[in-house]
Design a protein around this motif. Structure first.
Motif, PDB file in Angstrom:
ATOM      1  N   GLN C 140       0.875  -1.160   0.007  1.00  0.00           N
ATOM      2  CA  GLN C 140       0.001  -0.003  -0.154  1.00  0.00           C
ATOM      3  C   GLN C 140       0.983   1.264   0.182  1.00  0.00           C
ATOM      4  O   GLN C 140       0.333   2.292  -0.640  1.00  0.00           O
ATOM      5  CB  GLN C 140      -0.610  -0.063   1.175  1.00  0.00           C
ATOM      6  N   PRO C 142       3.216   3.787  -1.208  1.00  0.00           N
ATOM      7  CA  PRO C 142       3.657   4.080  -2.680  1.00  0.00           C
ATOM      8  C   PRO C 142       5.154   4.267  -2.712  1.00  0.00           C
ATOM      9  O   PRO C 142       5.845   4.426  -1.488  1.00  0.00           O
ATOM     10  CB  PRO C 142       3.288   5.521  -3.003  1.00  0.00           C
ATOM     11  N   ILE C 144       7.187   6.428  -3.364  1.00  0.00           N
ATOM     12  CA  ILE C 144       8.072   7.623  -2.763  1.00  0.00           C
ATOM     13  C   ILE C 144       8.086   7.450  -1.396  1.00  0.00           C
ATOM     14  O   ILE C 144       8.925   7.882  -0.591  1.00  0.00           O
ATOM     15  CB  ILE C 144       7.254   9.021  -3.203  1.00  0.00           C
ATOM     16  N   GLY C 145       6.990   6.701  -0.713  1.00  0.00           N
ATOM     17  CA  GLY C 145       7.143   6.707   0.757  1.00  0.00           C
ATOM     18  C   GLY C 145       8.355   5.781   1.203  1.00  0.00           C
ATOM     19  O   GLY C 145       8.578   6.107   2.357  1.00  0.00           O
ATOM     20  N   PRO C 148      12.601   7.524   2.060  1.00  0.00           N
ATOM     21  CA  PRO C 148      13.374   8.210   3.202  1.00  0.00           C
ATOM     22  C   PRO C 148      14.103   6.833   3.905  1.00  0.00           C
ATOM     23  O   PRO C 148      15.287   7.091   4.097  1.00  0.00           O
ATOM     24  CB  PRO C 148      12.191   8.617   4.261  1.00  0.00           C
ATOM     25  N   LEU C 149      13.298   5.878   4.146  1.00  0.00           N
ATOM     26  CA  LEU C 149      14.007   4.548   4.693  1.00  0.00           C
ATOM     27  C   LEU C 149      15.031   3.936   3.876  1.00  0.00           C
ATOM     28  O   LEU C 149      15.950   3.728   4.320  1.00  0.00           O
ATOM     29  CB  LEU C 149      12.888   3.344   4.885  1.00  0.00           C
ATOM     30  N   MET C 151      16.724   5.330   1.401  1.00  0.00           N
ATOM     31  CA  MET C 151      17.780   6.394   1.569  1.00  0.00           C
ATOM     32  C   MET C 151      18.869   6.227   2.742  1.00  0.00           C
ATOM     33  O   MET C 151      20.008   6.190   2.586  1.00  0.00           O
ATOM     34  CB  MET C 151      17.395   7.875   1.584  1.00  0.00           C
ATOM     35  N   LEU C 152      18.279   5.875   3.961  1.00  0.00           N
ATOM     36  CA  LEU C 152      19.070   5.560   5.040  1.00  0.00           C
ATOM     37  C   LEU C 152      19.942   4.446   4.580  1.00  0.00           C
ATOM     38  O   LEU C 152      21.075   4.553   4.901  1.00  0.00           O
ATOM     39  CB  LEU C 152      18.064   5.231   6.134  1.00  0.00           C
ATOM     40  N   VAL C 153      19.298   3.312   4.310  1.00  0.00           N
ATOM     41  CA  VAL C 153      20.089   2.092   4.135  1.00  0.00           C
ATOM     42  C   VAL C 153      21.072   2.208   3.280  1.00  0.00           C
ATOM     43  O   VAL C 153      22.030   1.560   3.281  1.00  0.00           O
ATOM     44  CB  VAL C 153      19.018   0.895   4.024  1.00  0.00           C
ATOM     45  N   PHE C 154      20.732   2.418   1.897  1.00  0.00           N
ATOM     46  CA  PHE C 154      21.619   2.551   0.787  1.00  0.00           C
ATOM     47  C   PHE C 154      22.238   4.035   0.395  1.00  0.00           C
ATOM     48  O   PHE C 154      23.069   3.942  -0.443  1.00  0.00           O
ATOM     49  CB  PHE C 154      20.692   2.224  -0.476  1.00  0.00           C
ATOM     50  N   LEU C 156      22.825   7.906  -0.877  1.00  0.00           N
ATOM     51  CA  LEU C 156      22.415   8.590  -1.819  1.00  0.00           C
ATOM     52  C   LEU C 156      23.210   8.050  -3.024  1.00  0.00           C
ATOM     53  O   LEU C 156      24.007   8.709  -3.792  1.00  0.00           O
ATOM     54  CB  LEU C 156      22.448  10.030  -1.814  1.00  0.00           C
ATOM     55  N   LYS C 228       8.205   5.896 -13.809  1.00  0.00           N
ATOM     56  CA  LYS C 228       7.803   7.048 -12.803  1.00  0.00           C
ATOM     57  C   LYS C 228       8.761   6.956 -11.635  1.00  0.00           C
ATOM     58  O   LYS C 228       9.528   8.109 -11.321  1.00  0.00           O
ATOM     59  CB  LYS C 228       6.386   6.898 -12.063  1.00  0.00           C
ATOM     60  N   VAL C 231      12.085   8.609 -12.361  1.00  0.00           N
ATOM     61  CA  VAL C 231      12.255  10.115 -12.395  1.00  0.00           C
ATOM     62  C   VAL C 231      12.594  10.821 -10.956  1.00  0.00           C
ATOM     63  O   VAL C 231      13.243  11.570 -10.859  1.00  0.00           O
ATOM     64  CB  VAL C 231      10.914  10.716 -13.084  1.00  0.00           C
ATOM     65  N   ILE C 235      15.787  12.460  -9.754  1.00  0.00           N
ATOM     66  CA  ILE C 235      15.961  13.968  -9.086  1.00  0.00           C
ATOM     67  C   ILE C 235      16.525  14.105  -7.925  1.00  0.00           C
ATOM     68  O   ILE C 235      17.082  15.133  -7.721  1.00  0.00           O
ATOM     69  CB  ILE C 235      14.438  14.497  -8.961  1.00  0.00           C
ATOM     70  N   LEU C 236      16.435  13.050  -7.071  1.00  0.00           N
ATOM     71  CA  LEU C 236      17.037  12.979  -5.677  1.00  0.00           C
ATOM     72  C   LEU C 236      18.404  12.781  -5.881  1.00  0.00           C
ATOM     73  O   LEU C 236      19.386  13.555  -4.991  1.00  0.00           O
ATOM     74  CB  LEU C 236      16.457  11.788  -4.850  1.00  0.00           C
TER      75      LEU C 236
END
Lengths: 260, 353, 296
Positions: C140, C142, C144-145, C148-149, C151-154, C156, C228, C231, C235-236
């Motif tokens: 459930q 998405p 983009i949700g 954040p998590l 990003m922490l583990v892997f 940038l 999607k 993209v 950008i991040l």
């Protein structure tokens, strides 16, 4: 099958989540993953007692504000356009291809344009949230209004209701479940868009800023606290709306039964 | 329905709402000042603008007029400030030379009032990345924030060392993300400001190159600017703001206030020791001069040429029309500080006489 | 366009035939009147272009009259120039290629894992009960949700991009594979048991062909979501690719580059989807025939 038996059976579905949480704790304790990546649950709960916890709370409030203003803007636009496209064949042919074409562009691709046109402040973030909330609501309204059973529309004709009355008394209630589903998705995507906007647009107070600041200062406990807040809020939105949709559907199901 | 459709079509094409600053008669209700953030999201700045903000000089100056002062220190630094100016959200902006040039070339109506000082750039290399000399950078991943003054410094640095961007893998990351990336080991080096000194103390990075000491073409430069419309409407306000900018610069250039200045700057999140290190053996006034002397002009000239070559900008910028030192000169005269700061020549050497 | 033109010709041809038929026709029907239904069909198709064209015209006027400063609203000719230069000259094309490769990589991994997971879920009641509720709840959220998590583990960098893209392809593929396998009629499963097929034969000859339509839908959704997600993540974490180009355009206040990139992103996403629908229709032709046989 008594209550205990039933509880045990439903508990089976919890096995995997519990195992994941245990795996998490183990990976911290056994140093599989460094403290700069994840922290244990104890630390996260401990973060609640630090002074920064107030910032997390503030951030949550601000993000909720942005969510509400953005979703009000975007969802109302989506509802309006959805109604237009569902009820007017002409509009659908005129606007449809452009509508679906623009939908192809991923949400985050709009950020550079939005920051250039609306700046990096509150307005920019609100517009981004509105953009995220627009499409789910529009799609929900289109599906809902198109799916109104013919029989019900005919009732409107038989009773010689004006177009306004037909809309308010027949079409909208019939489409309500689908529209509510659209609103739910709007809120979820809007919530994530608000966080994303705060993260990408820098300045300000919000959960996204908490995440960013926490990451830069390597306060992983704060970051995880923020993530929990984000996740729980999302789950809360879902829970509330699932209930709401059940409630709205209730009269529908009963009604459908009686009509036959 | 048809009419409805038409109305909606027009509404959908609505011009993006640009917030306009409804100007009061002869006084604005608020003065909005933007400065670059230092990468930690804190609402404080460094250099002269940081001192100006912390000492509350503008607030004191305009209290009797009932004008509020709003400060924003954008974490997106230069590029974000350009966006703010484009949206009419900023009146005064203190930011780096490359975004100054990019914004002006793109048509942003700014005027340069004073130099924001000279900043140092640092090439921070991960401690165990195996990079001991600059040549070792070849093939490595280097992070730099595109569009910021550090980006221009980076290009000049490469030029000076006979390297090109193709020799390295360049990653576009903001200052704060650079620090995380260095710590996590996902980039090998980063090119930025004095926030790396803090990491060097923690033995996480080695500073392989920096511009400490003599001013050089690689140094950061930038300006304190104002929008043309604000200057046209309220020239007297601009005069008073510039005067206070010079007062702040004077106070910050006084080595007697050295530690206090570092403490003010430490509110940005970069520790005072890092700033002390940045200014090692260097009098404050050497780098906090608001004068637009030959050194600053040469940097801007080179910056324009460079930007055009690299394709950052598409048209030239007329420096003479852009820079307006009348306010600065008036302030220096009023405060009798014409000779306090030395003027440098294009290479950075102090001009005699 | 093709069908409309063909039918126009057909209509006119039919009219001619009618006129030329032995015995003749009582009155002469003007070709334009006969062409009208076909023409109106063509016009209907073109109606969809009305809005984009109107927007373009308004945009051109607004840019020319400078209702908004040029930094904020670059003229459409400028965006077109950037598009053409970028695609022909190679910058945009190269970036697009990089992004496509990335999406393909991630999507392949994600879909393969999703397929395996879906089949696993459908094959065993135990695994369904254990894994499905958690899977459904996590799905459930998405993509983009998850950012954040993850990003922490892997951190940038490239690994993050791969994981995000793979995850966004995994979910639709897993769901569709699950549904598809579940939907295989019991009769066919029984045939498999009767013929004593081993696991490999079951998978290759029964499960995969049987769930093919669902798998195709899943793959189409997977690649669409992957595009999607790509993209968002580019950008991040911008190193290269079309998202990075767009972000650099923003940093340098070159809105024409940004707009050109948006066009490229949208059009590519659309084309990928259409390509898949085309392939799906071709590949599943046998399916329809099969169904007819099944009923009898």
């Amino acid at each position: 099958m008594n209550a205990l038996h039933r509880t045990l059976l439903s508990a089976r579905s919890w096995l995997v989540p519990v195992a994941l949480v245990l795996l998490w704790e183990a990976s911290i304790r056994l140093h599989w993953v460094g403290p700069n990546v994840l922290t244990s649950w104890a630390d996260v709960l401990g973060a609640l007692r630090t002074p920064e916890a107030a910032e997390v709370w503030q951030g949550w409030l601000w993000t909720v504000r942005r969510l509400v203003s953005g979703v009000v803007l975007g969802a109302s636009g989506g509802l309006a356009l959805g109604m237009l496209m569902a009820l007017s064949g002409r509009a659908e042919r005129l606007i449809g291809p452009s509508f679906h074409g623009v939908r192809q562009v991923a949400l985050f691709a709009w950020i550079p344009l939005i920051t250039a046109w609306f700046g990096n402040g509150e307005w920019g973030k609100t517009v981004f949230v509105a953009t995220a909330a627009f499409y789910p609501m529009a799609m929900g309204s289109i599906d809902g209004l198109r799916g109104v059973p013919r029989a019900w529309r005919e009732v409107g004709a038989v009773l010689k209701l004006g177009p306004g009355q037909r809309l308010v008394r027949i079409l909208l209630p019939a489409a309500a479940p689908s529209i509510l589903a659209g609103l739910q998705l709007s809120l979820i995507y809007g919530w994530l868009a608000a966080i994303g906007a705060e993260y990408m647009l820098g300045v300000g107070i919000g959960l996204g800023n908490v995440l960013e600041a926490g990451r830069e200062q390597f306060r992983m406990d704060l970051v995880l606290l923020g993530l929990c807040a984000i996740g729980l809020s999302g789950a809360a939105i879902n829970a509330v709306f699932d209930r709401l949709r059940c409630h709205v559907l209730r009269w529908r199901i009963a009604g459908a039964g009686r009509a036959v | 329905m048809k009419i409805f459709a038409r109305i909606l079509t027009v509404a959908a094409l609505l011009v993006p709402l640009v917030s306009t600053n409804a100007a009061a008669q002869d006084k604005p209700k608020v003065i909005r000042v933007y400065g670059q953030g230092a990468g930690f999201g804190k609402p404080y700045g460094n250099q002269v603008i940081g001192v100006l903000r912390d000492r509350g000089l503008l607030e004191k100056e305009f209290e009797k007029d009932g004008i509020k002062v709003e400060w924003t220190f954008a974490t997106g630094t230069g590029p974000a400030i350009n966006e703010a100016i484009a949206n009419g959200q900023a009146d005064f902006a203190n930011y780096g030379g490359l975004p100054n040039i990019v914004g002006k070339a793109a048509g942003l109506p700014t005027k340069i009032l004073a130099s924001y000082g000279i900043g140092n750039v640092y090439l921070a290399v991960r401690a165990n990345a195996g990079i001991d000399r600059i040549e070792d950078l070849k093939g490595k991943k280097v992070a730099v924030a595109f569009g910021t003054i550090n980006h221009l410094g980076f290009q000049r640095f490469l030029e000076l060392n006979k390297l090109t961007q193709k020799d390295l893998k360049v990653v576009n990351l903001k200052a704060g993300d650079q620090v995380s990336a260095l710590q996590a080991g996902t980039v090998d080096a980063a090119f930025g400001g004095s926030n790396f000194l803090n990491l060097e103390d923690k033995k996480l990075v080695k500073i392989l190159f920096d511009t400490r000491g003599e001013p050089s073409p690689v140094n950061n430069f930038g300006a304190f600017t104002v929008t043309e419309s604000f200057a046209k409407q309220y020239p007297d306000i601009v005069r008073r703001v510039v005067k206070n900018f010079v007062i702040a610069a004077r106070w910050a250039s006084d080595d007697a206030n050295r530690q206090e200045v570092f403490n003010i700057w430490a509110k940005t999140g970069i520790p005072a020791d890092a700033y002390a290190d940045d200014f090692l053996n260097q009098p404050l006034r050497e780098r906090l001069s608001p004068l637009i002397d030959d050194f600053v002009l040469a940097r801007y000239r080179e910056g324009v040429v460079f930007s055009k070559e690299e394709g950052f900008i598409r048209q030239d910028v007329d420096l003479t029309r852009w820079i307006d030192t009348s306010y600065l000169d008036a302030a220096l005269k009023e405060l009798n500080l014409q000779n306090y700061w030395s003027r440098r020549d294009a290479a950075g050497k102090v001009k005699k006489g | 366009m093709q069908p409309a033109v063909r039918s126009l010709a057909a209509d006119v041809g039919a009219a001619e035939a009618l006129i030329a038929a032995p015995g003749g026709v009582a009155q002469w029907t003007s070709p334009t009147r006969l062409a009208w239904p076909a023409l109106s069909r063509v016009l209907r198709r073109l109606e969809g272009l009305g809005l984009p064209i109107a927007v373009l015209v308004l945009w051109a006027i607004a840019a020319r009259q400078a209702w908004l400063p040029t930094q904020i609203l670059p003229p459409p000719e400028r965006v077109w120039e950037v598009l053409v230069d970028g695609l022909a000259g190679g910058d945009l094309l190269h970036a697009l290629g990089v992004s496509l490769m990335r999406v393909l990589e991630g999507c392949l991994i994600g879909s393969a894992l999703g397929l395996a997971f879906g089949v696993l879920l459908a094959s065993s009641r135990v695994s369904e009960v254990l894994l499905y509720p958690t899977f459904k709840a996590l799905a459930q959220i998405p993509t983009i949700g998850w950012l954040p998590l993850l990003m922490l583990v892997f951190g940038l960098e490239d690994a993050l991009k791969l994981v995000i893209i793979a995850k966004s392809s995994f979910i639709p593929m897993a769901f569709n594979a699950f549904e598809g396998v579940r939907a295989i009629p019991d009769s066919l499963t029984e045939v498999g048991t009767v013929l004593r097929l081993n696991l490999r034969q079951r998978l290759l000859r029964l499960v995969l062909p049987g769930s093919l339509p669902a798998l195709f839908t899943g793959q189409r959704l997977a690649i669409s979501h992957a595009w999607k997600a790509m993209v968002a993540v580019e950008i991040l974490v911008s190193t290269d690719g079309i998202g990075a180009t767009m972000l650099a355009g923003r940093q340098f206040f070159q809105l024409d580059v940004v707009m050109a990139c948006i066009v490229v992103i949208g059009v590519t996403g659309f084309l990928i989807d259409r390509a898949f629908v085309f392939v799906e229709r071709r590949a599943l032709r046998w399916r329809v025939a099969g169904n007819v046989e099944d009923r009898s």
